[in-house]
Design a protein around this motif. Sequence first.
Motif, PDB file in Angstrom:
ATOM      1  N   ARG A   8       8.861 -36.007  23.640  1.00 40.82           N
ATOM      2  CA  ARG A   8       9.548 -35.100  24.565  1.00 40.82           C
ATOM      3  C   ARG A   8      10.800 -34.527  23.925  1.00 40.82           C
ATOM      4  NH1 ARG A   8      13.770 -34.279  26.830  1.00 40.82           N
ATOM      5  NH2 ARG A   8      14.578 -36.267  26.051  1.00 40.82           N
ATOM      6  N   ARG A   9      10.921 -33.229  23.967  1.00 38.65           N
ATOM      7  CA  ARG A   9      12.102 -32.526  23.452  1.00 38.65           C
ATOM      8  C   ARG A   9      12.454 -31.427  24.440  1.00 38.65           C
ATOM      9  NH1 ARG A   9      14.588 -34.928  18.953  1.00 38.65           N
ATOM     10  NH2 ARG A   9      12.959 -36.177  17.968  1.00 38.65           N
ATOM     11  N   ALA A  10      13.715 -31.143  24.578  1.00 41.36           N
ATOM     12  CA  ALA A  10      14.125 -30.036  25.442  1.00 41.36           C
ATOM     13  C   ALA A  10      13.552 -28.736  24.871  1.00 41.36           C
ATOM     14  CB  ALA A  10      15.649 -29.956  25.497  1.00 41.36           C
ATOM     15  N   ARG A  12      13.378 -24.641  25.189  1.00 36.89           N
ATOM     16  CA  ARG A  12      14.170 -23.543  25.756  1.00 36.89           C
ATOM     17  C   ARG A  12      13.581 -22.175  25.458  1.00 36.89           C
ATOM     18  NH1 ARG A  12      18.156 -27.299  24.101  1.00 36.89           N
ATOM     19  NH2 ARG A  12      19.089 -28.305  25.923  1.00 36.89           N
ATOM     20  N   TYR A  67      14.536 -20.183  31.162  1.00 36.88           N
ATOM     21  CA  TYR A  67      13.975 -19.845  29.850  1.00 36.88           C
ATOM     22  C   TYR A  67      12.571 -19.247  29.888  1.00 36.88           C
ATOM     23  CZ  TYR A  67      17.862 -22.907  28.548  1.00 36.88           C
ATOM     24  OH  TYR A  67      19.099 -23.491  28.425  1.00 36.88           O
ATOM     25  N   TYR A 108      15.393 -30.426  31.302  1.00 38.13           N
ATOM     26  CA  TYR A 108      16.187 -30.793  32.494  1.00 38.13           C
ATOM     27  C   TYR A 108      17.262 -29.728  32.652  1.00 38.13           C
ATOM     28  CZ  TYR A 108      19.077 -34.040  35.364  1.00 38.13           C
ATOM     29  OH  TYR A 108      19.812 -34.651  36.354  1.00 38.13           O
ATOM     30  N   MET A 110      20.479 -28.558  34.765  1.00 37.51           N
ATOM     31  CA  MET A 110      21.508 -28.813  35.777  1.00 37.51           C
ATOM     32  C   MET A 110      22.346 -27.555  36.036  1.00 37.51           C
ATOM     33  SD  MET A 110      24.519 -31.585  35.467  1.00 37.51           S
ATOM     34  CE  MET A 110      26.016 -31.390  36.397  1.00 37.51           C
ATOM     35  N   GLY A 111      22.669 -26.840  34.945  1.00 37.20           N
ATOM     36  CA  GLY A 111      23.532 -25.658  35.075  1.00 37.20           C
ATOM     37  C   GLY A 111      22.932 -24.634  36.030  1.00 37.20           C
ATOM     38  N   ARG A 152      17.166 -39.138  17.168  1.00 36.05           N
ATOM     39  CA  ARG A 152      17.824 -39.618  18.387  1.00 36.05           C
ATOM     40  C   ARG A 152      17.987 -41.133  18.389  1.00 36.05           C
ATOM     41  NH1 ARG A 152      14.056 -36.277  22.582  1.00 36.05           N
ATOM     42  NH2 ARG A 152      12.510 -37.685  21.668  1.00 36.05           N
ATOM     43  N   ARG A 155      21.548 -42.078  19.376  1.00 37.10           N
ATOM     44  CA  ARG A 155      22.243 -41.095  20.218  1.00 37.10           C
ATOM     45  C   ARG A 155      23.400 -41.729  20.995  1.00 37.10           C
ATOM     46  NH1 ARG A 155      18.713 -37.155  23.772  1.00 37.10           N
ATOM     47  NH2 ARG A 155      19.033 -35.821  21.974  1.00 37.10           N
TER      48      ARG A 155
HETATM   49  C1  LIG Z   1      22.268 -34.259  33.223  1.00 37.30           C
HETATM   50  C2  LIG Z   1      21.640 -33.249  32.267  1.00 37.30           C
HETATM   51  C3  LIG Z   1      21.916 -31.905  32.444  1.00 37.30           C
HETATM   52  C4  LIG Z   1      21.294 -30.950  31.595  1.00 37.30           C
HETATM   53  N1  LIG Z   1      21.483 -29.631  31.859  1.00 37.30           N
HETATM   54  C5  LIG Z   1      20.910 -28.712  31.038  1.00 37.30           C
HETATM   55  C6  LIG Z   1      21.056 -27.328  31.311  1.00 37.30           C
HETATM   56  O1  LIG Z   1      21.666 -26.919  32.300  1.00 37.30           O
HETATM   57  N2  LIG Z   1      20.479 -26.463  30.455  1.00 37.30           N
HETATM   58  C7  LIG Z   1      19.759 -26.874  29.354  1.00 37.30           C
HETATM   59  O2  LIG Z   1      19.271 -26.031  28.604  1.00 37.30           O
HETATM   60  N3  LIG Z   1      19.573 -28.181  29.091  1.00 37.30           N
HETATM   61  C8  LIG Z   1      20.134 -29.110  29.905  1.00 37.30           C
HETATM   62  N4  LIG Z   1      19.919 -30.448  29.682  1.00 37.30           N
HETATM   63  C9  LIG Z   1      19.060 -30.854  28.556  1.00 37.30           C
HETATM   64  C10 LIG Z   1      19.907 -31.411  27.397  1.00 37.30           C
HETATM   65  O3  LIG Z   1      20.670 -30.357  26.841  1.00 37.30           O
HETATM   66  C11 LIG Z   1      18.964 -32.046  26.368  1.00 37.30           C
HETATM   67  O4  LIG Z   1      18.370 -33.167  26.944  1.00 37.30           O
HETATM   68  C12 LIG Z   1      19.763 -32.413  25.122  1.00 37.30           C
HETATM   69  O5  LIG Z   1      20.019 -31.256  24.361  1.00 37.30           O
HETATM   70  C13 LIG Z   1      19.037 -33.431  24.235  1.00 37.30           C
HETATM   71  O6  LIG Z   1      17.815 -32.902  23.784  1.00 37.30           O
HETATM   72  P1  LIG Z   1      16.427 -33.666  24.042  1.00 37.30           P
HETATM   73  O7  LIG Z   1      16.188 -33.635  25.530  1.00 37.30           O
HETATM   74  O8  LIG Z   1      15.431 -32.837  23.270  1.00 37.30           O
HETATM   75  O9  LIG Z   1      16.539 -35.069  23.521  1.00 37.30           O
HETATM   76  C14 LIG Z   1      20.484 -31.391  30.511  1.00 37.30           C
HETATM   77  C15 LIG Z   1      20.234 -32.761  30.351  1.00 37.30           C
HETATM   78  C16 LIG Z   1      20.788 -33.676  31.225  1.00 37.30           C
HETATM   79  C17 LIG Z   1      20.461 -35.148  31.053  1.00 37.30           C
END
Ligand SMILES: Cc1cc2nc3c(=O)[nH]c(=O)nc-3n(C[C@H](O)[C@H](O)[C@H](O)COP(=O)(O)O)c2cc1C
Length: 161
Positions: A8-10, A12, A67, A108, A110-111, A152, A155
């Motif tokens: 799993r990776r964020a 965008r 995104y 995830y 939040m913003g 990670r 981390r």
């Molecule tokens: C509480 C929380 C809020 C987050 N809010 C955003 C967000 O608003 N926009 C976004 O692009 N990513 C958001 N993220 C994703 C993180 O940026 C992302 O998990 C982080 O860069 C680490 O990357 P990974 O998930 O690939 O390990 C959020 C993650 C968490 C846990």
Amino acid sequence: MLSAISNRRAVRKYQSKPVSENDIQALIEAFQASPCAMKQTDDLRGIVVTNEEFRQRIEHSTNNSCYGAPLLFILTTKKESKFGERDSSVAAENIMLQATALGLGSVYIMGGALVLNDDSDLLAELGVKDGYEVSVIVPVGYAANKTTGEDRSHRYHLSRK
Ligand SMILES: Cc1cc2nc3c(=O)[nH]c(=O)nc-3n(C[C@H](O)[C@H](O)[C@H](O)COP(=O)(O)O)c2cc1C
């Protein structure tokens, strides 16, 4: 480690290709199987968005926070709930891990969730109940690019006694 956790990776950037109905059902099952604090099952409510008009309005309202993903899980929680943010976060992780297992990307958000709370007209049209607010959005879809990520393994600070 379970491969869905390590893979799993964020994500965008998404392809416009829709998520299949079977995969949507598997993601819904993952959402429903999420941990729930103190059996307060009404503290968290989800909305699954695939409707293109709603999807675009959410992107517009949140400055493209989702995104371009074709599928959105909007997780709303009772405003006064002690558990809402926690319930929605564990549910978001369940959805993201299931998405990874299906070969889908997710992130995830939040913003964008906070910004969406200012758009009361859109929230009403989405069916967000009075007394609830958006806590997390989880966009899901096929990643536009192959996701490679940082190491990670360290981390967070972790101590052992
Ligand atoms: C509480 C929380 C809020 C987050 N809010 C955003 C967000 O608003 N926009 C976004 O692009 N990513 C958001 N993220 C994703 C993180 O940026 C992302 O998990 C982080 O860069 C680490 O990357 P990974 O998930 O690939 O390990 C959020 C993650 C968490 C846990």
